[in-house]
Design a protein around this motif. Sequence first.
Motif, mmCIF file in Angstrom:
data_model
loop_
_atom_site.group_PDB
_atom_site.id
_atom_site.type_symbol
_atom_site.label_atom_id
_atom_site.label_comp_id
_atom_site.label_asym_id
_atom_site.label_seq_id
_atom_site.Cartn_x
_atom_site.Cartn_y
_atom_site.Cartn_z
ATOM 1 N N PRO A 207 33.993 39.957 33.519
ATOM 2 C CA PRO A 207 34.490 41.012 32.956
ATOM 3 C C PRO A 207 33.675 42.439 32.913
ATOM 4 C CG PRO A 207 34.120 38.622 31.598
ATOM 5 C CD PRO A 207 34.089 38.716 33.344
ATOM 6 N N SER A 208 32.592 42.472 33.694
ATOM 7 C CA SER A 208 31.322 43.451 34.088
ATOM 8 C C SER A 208 32.625 44.445 34.532
ATOM 9 C CB SER A 208 30.570 43.157 35.169
ATOM 10 O OG SER A 208 30.984 42.794 36.542
ATOM 11 N N TYR A 209 33.423 44.197 35.215
ATOM 12 C CA TYR A 209 34.704 45.361 35.650
ATOM 13 C C TYR A 209 35.083 46.135 34.430
ATOM 14 C CZ TYR A 209 38.402 46.751 37.997
ATOM 15 O OH TYR A 209 40.031 47.542 38.650
ATOM 16 N N LEU A 210 35.609 45.459 33.281
ATOM 17 C CA LEU A 210 35.866 45.970 32.787
ATOM 18 C C LEU A 210 34.992 46.675 31.461
ATOM 19 C CD1 LEU A 210 38.947 43.914 31.462
ATOM 20 C CD2 LEU A 210 39.045 45.832 32.715
ATOM 21 N N LEU A 211 33.729 46.335 31.703
ATOM 22 C CA LEU A 211 33.094 46.457 30.471
ATOM 23 C C LEU A 211 32.051 47.709 30.541
ATOM 24 C CD1 LEU A 211 31.857 43.150 29.526
ATOM 25 C CD2 LEU A 211 32.869 45.188 28.450
ATOM 26 N N ASN A 212 31.422 47.975 32.836
ATOM 27 C CA ASN A 212 31.043 49.146 33.478
ATOM 28 C C ASN A 212 31.431 49.857 33.684
ATOM 29 O OD1 ASN A 212 29.194 46.877 32.842
ATOM 30 N ND2 ASN A 212 28.381 46.194 35.252
ATOM 31 N N ALA A 213 32.500 50.175 33.221
ATOM 32 C CA ALA A 213 33.815 51.456 34.069
ATOM 33 C C ALA A 213 33.519 52.780 33.179
ATOM 34 C CB ALA A 213 34.870 50.524 34.010
ATOM 35 N N ASP A 214 33.798 52.787 32.951
ATOM 36 C CA ASP A 214 33.853 54.567 31.653
ATOM 37 C C ASP A 214 35.222 54.265 31.197
ATOM 38 O OD1 ASP A 214 31.092 55.511 32.333
ATOM 39 O OD2 ASP A 214 31.491 56.028 34.360
ATOM 40 N N ALA A 215 36.081 54.232 31.682
ATOM 41 C CA ALA A 215 37.880 54.294 30.998
ATOM 42 C C ALA A 215 38.239 53.224 32.428
ATOM 43 C CB ALA A 215 38.338 55.610 31.205
ATOM 44 N N ILE A 216 39.681 52.527 31.295
ATOM 45 C CA ILE A 216 40.424 51.955 32.144
ATOM 46 C C ILE A 216 41.617 52.085 32.227
ATOM 47 C CG2 ILE A 216 41.364 49.028 31.475
ATOM 48 C CD1 ILE A 216 39.306 48.827 30.366
ATOM 49 N N GLU A 217 42.371 51.926 33.480
ATOM 50 C CA GLU A 217 43.194 52.406 33.695
ATOM 51 C C GLU A 217 43.851 51.010 33.672
ATOM 52 O OE1 GLU A 217 45.487 55.688 36.415
ATOM 53 O OE2 GLU A 217 45.060 54.065 37.771
ATOM 54 N N ILE A 218 45.301 50.852 32.656
ATOM 55 C CA ILE A 218 46.541 49.923 33.260
ATOM 56 C C ILE A 218 47.643 50.204 33.802
ATOM 57 C CG2 ILE A 218 48.210 48.652 31.314
ATOM 58 C CD1 ILE A 218 46.449 48.731 28.996
ATOM 59 N N LYS A 219 47.742 49.641 35.024
ATOM 60 C CA LYS A 219 49.029 50.042 36.257
ATOM 61 C C LYS A 219 50.128 49.273 36.015
ATOM 62 C CE LYS A 219 49.699 50.153 40.726
ATOM 63 N NZ LYS A 219 49.535 49.108 42.156
ATOM 64 N N ILE A 220 50.927 50.025 35.295
ATOM 65 C CA ILE A 220 52.243 49.586 34.656
ATOM 66 C C ILE A 220 52.925 49.713 37.094
ATOM 67 C CG2 ILE A 220 54.849 49.480 34.040
ATOM 68 C CD1 ILE A 220 52.580 49.021 32.692
ATOM 69 N N GLY A 221 52.867 50.635 37.311
ATOM 70 C CA GLY A 221 53.446 51.291 38.617
ATOM 71 C C GLY A 221 52.795 51.694 39.146
ATOM 72 N N GLN A 222 52.950 52.289 40.333
ATOM 73 C CA GLN A 222 52.887 53.504 41.609
ATOM 74 C C GLN A 222 53.669 54.084 41.377
ATOM 75 O OE1 GLN A 222 50.085 50.873 43.933
ATOM 76 N NE2 GLN A 222 50.068 53.469 45.740
ATOM 77 N N GLY A 223 53.843 55.791 42.544
ATOM 78 C CA GLY A 223 54.943 56.008 42.291
ATOM 79 C C GLY A 223 55.327 55.632 43.658
ATOM 80 N N ALA A 224 55.021 55.323 44.478
ATOM 81 C CA ALA A 224 54.992 54.771 46.104
ATOM 82 C C ALA A 224 55.955 53.472 45.964
ATOM 83 C CB ALA A 224 54.120 54.790 47.307
ATOM 84 N N LYS A 225 55.806 52.273 44.967
ATOM 85 C CA LYS A 225 56.316 51.480 44.988
ATOM 86 C C LYS A 225 56.806 50.663 43.639
ATOM 87 C CE LYS A 225 52.582 49.479 46.085
ATOM 88 N NZ LYS A 225 51.077 48.299 47.105
ATOM 89 N N ILE A 226 57.300 51.898 42.761
ATOM 90 C CA ILE A 226 57.897 51.318 41.500
ATOM 91 C C ILE A 226 58.803 50.076 41.634
ATOM 92 C CG2 ILE A 226 58.774 52.717 39.848
ATOM 93 C CD1 ILE A 226 58.686 54.958 40.942
ATOM 94 N N GLY A 227 58.372 49.619 40.102
ATOM 95 C CA GLY A 227 58.733 48.261 40.602
ATOM 96 C C GLY A 227 58.816 47.046 41.395
ATOM 97 N N HIS A 228 57.816 47.696 42.057
ATOM 98 C CA HIS A 228 57.599 46.429 42.878
ATOM 99 C C HIS A 228 56.509 46.410 43.700
ATOM 100 C CE1 HIS A 228 58.764 44.609 47.055
ATOM 101 N NE2 HIS A 228 57.691 44.696 47.456
ATOM 102 N N GLY A 229 55.238 45.090 43.727
ATOM 103 C CA GLY A 229 54.217 44.555 43.141
ATOM 104 C C GLY A 229 53.756 45.325 44.452
#
Lengths: 536, 421
Positions: A207-229
Amino acid sequence: MPYSRDVLDLKRRLLNEVTSGRTGYFDTVKIIREARKAEDGKVPYAGMGARAGNEYFESLEILGADINANYLGNNSRNDINTSFKIGGRYSDNVIDTDAPFFVSGMSYGSLKLPAKIALHLALNRLAEEEGIRIMMNTGEGGALPWELYSSAEMCSHNAMLQNEAIIDYTDRLLKAHNLESFGKEQLFRRLYPLVTQYASGRFWRDPSYLLNADAIEIKIGQGAKIGHGGLLPAEKVTDLVAENRGIPSYRAAHSPSRHLDILGPEDLVAKVLELREITDWKKPIIVKIGASRVYDDVEIILKSYADAISIDGYVGGTGAAPLEVRDGIGINTIPALELAKDAITDYYSIHGRKYDHGGSNDNSSCKLLVHGGVWDSERIAKCIALGADGVGIGTGFMLTMGCTLVQDCYTNTCPAGLTGSFEKLDILSTVDRIVNYVKGTLQELRNIARSLGKKSIYEIKRDNLVVTDELASIVTELSFREGRGYHNLIYQKITDELLQMSSSSSTPQPSTTSQLQNQSDRLKEKSILKGGDPFY
Amino acid sequence: MKEEDKYIIRKSLLELATKGVRSTSIDRELSAKNSHRISNISDNDIHNLWDSVTLLGAQLSRPAYDPYRETISLTTSIGRETTTSKKIILTMPIIIYGDGILNTAVDSFNVIHIALNRLMENNSMTIGLTISKDNDLKKLGDNRKYPIFQKLSNDIITNDNNKLEESLSCSEGIILECREDNSVDIFKDLRNKFAGPVIAEITNNNFSDDMIIPLLLDVGVDGIFVDTEEFTKSFGHGGKRHTMAIICELRHAIDSYYNKRRKNNDGVSLIVSGNINSSGNIAKAIALGADVIAYGTSLLIANAEVHDNYLLKKISLGSSDIDAIAEKICKHLKATRMEIKAITAAMGYSNLHNISSSDLRTSNIEASIQGDILIEGVEKSYIEILESLFDKYLQKEGIQIDDMQRQRIMLSLIGNRRILQ
C-alpha cells in the motif's frame, strides 16, 4: 514479438505489385500488418499513438501568438503566471506545480530503467535548480523505490536507506542495467509531485504505492486502447519488472479490460471513497478515461467525488496495443475536450454554479486534464484556451529523450534504448534535453501569453483562437480568421442557392428576391458577421 | 501521428530539447505543409475514408468485455427464417471471395480448400467460399467441410437445366447477378428449386432502381451481394462514392422494405465486397449495416511471398508448399478473428452484430455525408447540421419553399461543398 526479415523484404516487392494494379490504397503499414498476421497467427501489436492525424490542432490558430515573443527583453520568470493546481475539491491536499503540463503515465516496464532514471533526475534538477516543479505520473506498472520512498515529507532518506529490502532491490535494479555508478543518495530524493496509477491490473507490491504518492489516478482506460486491457509481453517481464509489479516473471502481464470491481457509476463512487479512506482524505484523486462516450463518462466521474477528470484522446500513445484497436476505437482529443467541457458546464449549471474553464483558481471545482497528441507549447496553449486545466505529455518527452518514432515499443528492439533493447541510453545528456525541453516549453508558453498581453496563461481564452477549416469550426464552434463561423458559410450558400432558384423560376416572387438580395449583401458584410451567427 | 508528419514533429522537438529554443511550432509547419489538403479532396482521400471513421469504445458508461476470458460471438447466419430451410451458419462474418486470389494461380483452389478445411477441423471456424466457374467446383476435392457459394452464370439458368441441377446439388448457397431482363422470375424459380440461401448480386445497372430490392425480397431472396469495387468507380454527388455510401443505401432499402410492411427483419443478409481490407474496416462496415464481408485481397497480401514466387508464374506447387501456404492462410484468418473479437469486446458488446451506426464517429465531413455518420464532438451528422441551419434560416427570414425545392437546395449544398469552400 519480432517478425522475420522476409516479411520486410516481401513487403517491398508487394508494394510495387499490389499498388500498380489497384488505386494505391494499400499502404506499407497495411501490407506489413497483413503479412505479420500470416507469419505468426497473432494479433499485430503496435506502440505509440494512432496513425490517424490530429488535424484539429493544425486547424486552430492562436491569433497574434508568437512562441519567440521576447521583445520586452524581459526574461523574468515571474511575470507570467503558469502555475497549475490540482486537488482541493474533496481532498485536503492541493498539489501546486509550476507548469500547466505534466509527464503522463509511462511505467517502468514499458520504459527501461535508464529512461525512468533520466526522467526522475531531470524533474529533480528542474525543481532544484530552476524552481520548476512539474508533476509525474508513474503509469500503471508500479513505482520505482526512489519514487516512493524519498519525498520531502517522508521519513528522512537515511532511514529509508537502511531499509534492507528496498536497498537490496535498488542495488539489483541498478546492477542489472550497469548503473552502479549512480549514487543512491542522488536517486533517493524526489522534489516533484508524483501521481500513481490505480489501474485494472493492480500492479504494485504494497500500500505504500498509494500512501506515498501525492495523488492517485484511477485509470479506467487510455486513449490508445479504449476498452482493451493492457499487455506487457512476456519477454519484457524480467525478474526485476515482475518483482516491482508483484507478478510472476516472464509471463505476459495482462491487465483486464475493465476494473473487475468498477462496472458502473456506483462502483466508481465506492472505489473513490475507499481510496479516500486509505489516504485519510488527503490525496487528490483523478479519474482517467479514454475518449469515446465522453459526455456520459464525465457526468459519471463528476458525481463520484473525484478531484479531477483526465481524458485521453485516441491519438495518445501506448507501449503496446493491438493495432486495429489503437487505430479504430476512440475519438480525437479536441472533440473529447469539447464534450467534457459541455458535461462539466451542464453539471455545474444544474447545481446553480458557473464553471470557469481553464485554470480557475477555485480549487473546489473539478479540474479537467487532457492527453493525446499534445507535444509542444502551442498545443498546450490551445488546449488551455479551449478549457483544459492541465495537459499530459508523453510522446513529447519520449521524443526529447531520443525516440525515433519506429513504434516498435512492444518489441525489445527500441533503436533509442528507451523501451528496451541493448542500445545504451546516455542518461546525462538525456537529462539535459528533458530540462531544456521543459524550460523551453514553459518559456514559449510565457511568450505566447506575453504576445497576447496576458498576465497568466490561463487568461488565454476561446476569443484568442480562430480556425482554418470547416470541420474544426463545427467541432469547436469557433470562427474563421475573418470572423465568420461555419454557420455563416452555410447561410451564405443557402442564400446563393435560393437566389439562383428564384431567378431561374418562371414566376419570380419580387418580395422574396429582393429580400434575399438584401440578406446576401448583409451576409457578405464582415461587420455584421462578427461574432458568429447573425440571427442570434 | 501520420507517417509523413513524423519528421517535422521530431525535428521541432529535438531542436527545442537541444538548444532550448526553436524557430517555429509544429502546428505552423504542419499546416503549411498540409494546406493543400483542405481545398482538394483527391480520389485517394475518398478511398481512404475508412481511416477517418472510428468506433466508440467502452469506458464507464458501458463496461468493456474481455476478449481473452469471455465469449464474444461473431456467428452469422445466412438465410431467412421464412423462406430457407437450409441456413448457412458462419462462425465469423467472412466469405473468401475474389478473382484475384483464385483465378490467377494454378493451385490456389487447393490451398484455400486445405486452409478452410483445416480451420473447420482444428478451430471450429466456418468460413464461406465463393466460386465463379462451375468447373472450379471439381478442383475443390471431395471432403469439403465448409460452405460454398456458387456464382451462377445466366447462361446455365436459361439454357442448361441439367447443369443447373448439378450446380445446385453441390453448393450450399448460390449467388446470381440480378439483371433487368431475367431478374424476378428467375429468382422465383431458383427459390423453388433450391433449399439453401439464394443471394442476388446488385450491380451498377440496377442499383439506383428503388423497386428492385422489394421485388427480390418478395420472391424470397435471402441476401443481397454487392461488389462495391464496381460502384466506387462511378461518380455520385460531386465526387467518388465510397463503399460506406453503398452499404448505407442498401441497408436503408432493406430496412424500409420491412418498415413498410410492419414486419421484423427475418434475416436478410447484406454481403459486401471491396475496400474492406482490415479487421477494423470489417467492424466499421458491420456497424454501418453490412452482415457479411466478402474478403480476398488481404489474403493475397498475407501470402504475397508465395504469390510472387509461384502463383503468378503459374508454376505448380509441391505438396509441402501448398501445406505451408494453407497454414499461413489459417494463421491470418485466426488472427483476424481475434482482432474482430478484441474490437467488439473493447466496444462493450458480446456480439459483433450488436454494433450499430450509432457507435461510429467520424473526423471527416465527406465520411459524414457518405456514410451518414455523426461527427465526433458534435454528435450530429453533417446533413443534420445543414438541415437544422436551413430550418433556422427559413424560419427567421419567413421564406416558404416546397419539399422539391428544399431537396434540390440540400443536394446542391452537399454536392457543391468542396467547390464552394
